[in-house]
Design an enzyme around this catalytic site. Sequence first.
Site, PDB file in Angstrom:
ATOM      1  N   ASP A 291      25.877  35.071  50.087  1.00 39.38           N
ATOM      2  CA  ASP A 291      25.733  33.614  50.048  1.00 39.38           C
ATOM      3  C   ASP A 291      25.246  33.129  51.402  1.00 39.38           C
ATOM      4  O   ASP A 291      25.264  33.865  52.391  1.00 39.38           O
ATOM      5  CB  ASP A 291      27.085  32.969  49.708  1.00 39.38           C
ATOM      6  CG  ASP A 291      26.940  31.600  49.074  1.00 39.38           C
ATOM      7  OD1 ASP A 291      25.832  31.032  49.118  1.00 39.38           O
ATOM      8  OD2 ASP A 291      27.949  31.090  48.544  1.00 39.38           O
TER       9      ASP A 291
ATOM     10  N   GLU B 113      31.844  28.776  45.013  1.00 40.24           N
ATOM     11  CA  GLU B 113      31.492  29.758  46.033  1.00 40.24           C
ATOM     12  C   GLU B 113      32.736  30.397  46.648  1.00 40.24           C
ATOM     13  O   GLU B 113      32.778  31.613  46.876  1.00 40.24           O
ATOM     14  CB  GLU B 113      30.636  29.097  47.115  1.00 40.24           C
ATOM     15  CG  GLU B 113      29.229  28.756  46.656  1.00 40.24           C
ATOM     16  CD  GLU B 113      28.460  27.920  47.659  1.00 40.24           C
ATOM     17  OE1 GLU B 113      27.219  27.947  47.612  1.00 40.24           O
ATOM     18  OE2 GLU B 113      29.092  27.229  48.474  1.00 40.24           O
TER      19      GLU B 113
ATOM     20  N   ALA C  79      25.291  29.796  54.408  1.00 33.48           N
ATOM     21  CA  ALA C  79      26.301  28.975  55.086  1.00 33.48           C
ATOM     22  C   ALA C  79      25.599  27.832  55.797  1.00 33.48           C
ATOM     23  O   ALA C  79      24.419  27.927  56.154  1.00 33.48           O
ATOM     24  CB  ALA C  79      27.101  29.804  56.087  1.00 33.48           C
TER      25      ALA C  79
END
Length: 262
Positions: free
Chosen positions: A89, A111, A91
């Site tokens: 993922d 998430e 950020a």
Amino acid sequence: MSRELSPIDKAKFVAARRAVDFVEDGMRVGLGTGSTAAFMVRCLGERVQQEGLRIRGVPTSSRTAALAREVGIDVVTLDEARWLDLTIDGADEFDGDLNLIKGGGGAHLQEKIVATASDQMIVITDAAKEVETLGAFPLPVEVIRFGWRATQALIGEVLVGMDVLGRDITLRMNGDAPYVTDEGNHILDLHLKRIGNPRQMAMVLNQVAGVVENGLFIDICDRVIVGHGDGRVETRDINEGTSEEVRLEFPEESNLFNDLTD
């Protein structure tokens, strides 16, 4: 590549390209949400199509699910997968301890659930997201719609006793209407400027009635992969205490990127 990418998009792309090297055949993989994660999903799709990579992807938003299906990834729910080998993922901010602020795309609840149900979490990002202290990026807090103004007031009271530089709280909007998450909730963005104690902040916020989840990811990320516009990619492993750098080439053409708009 099918269209010329900006330096920041090139940085996101090479970080995503490096991250998918950690995905192995048969893995159950959490698929993040956002512009950097979209590059990752497309890179995984290339491996699926070109190498026959067999994975099951658990998306963290409806838009990630749609993209994953589009590029040929087998999409399943977290309940079907039960547990994940890896989540990749992006950020919005990360610090030297690999603590994160996430939720700029409005998907931090899913998430965080997916990331914490994984053996490992890899964050892909560009160098501009690294900060000495979290908080310059507004901290998203997902709240239920019922009584959200009361929840906002309670959060404001909590912030008085916290080590922050700002206490402005705004309701996230989508045009003229409040933003609504995939779970049907609202998001309050906390403009704190600096968060002196992220661990305490995360714990305290989740005690406020009406708060569903906040965007602080503490002790969840295992590796951060930082891309640069010239193709350099740095991989930092918080558990091993290691850092390595490689340089990747940009492909001249790739059909998977023809309609990239994230």
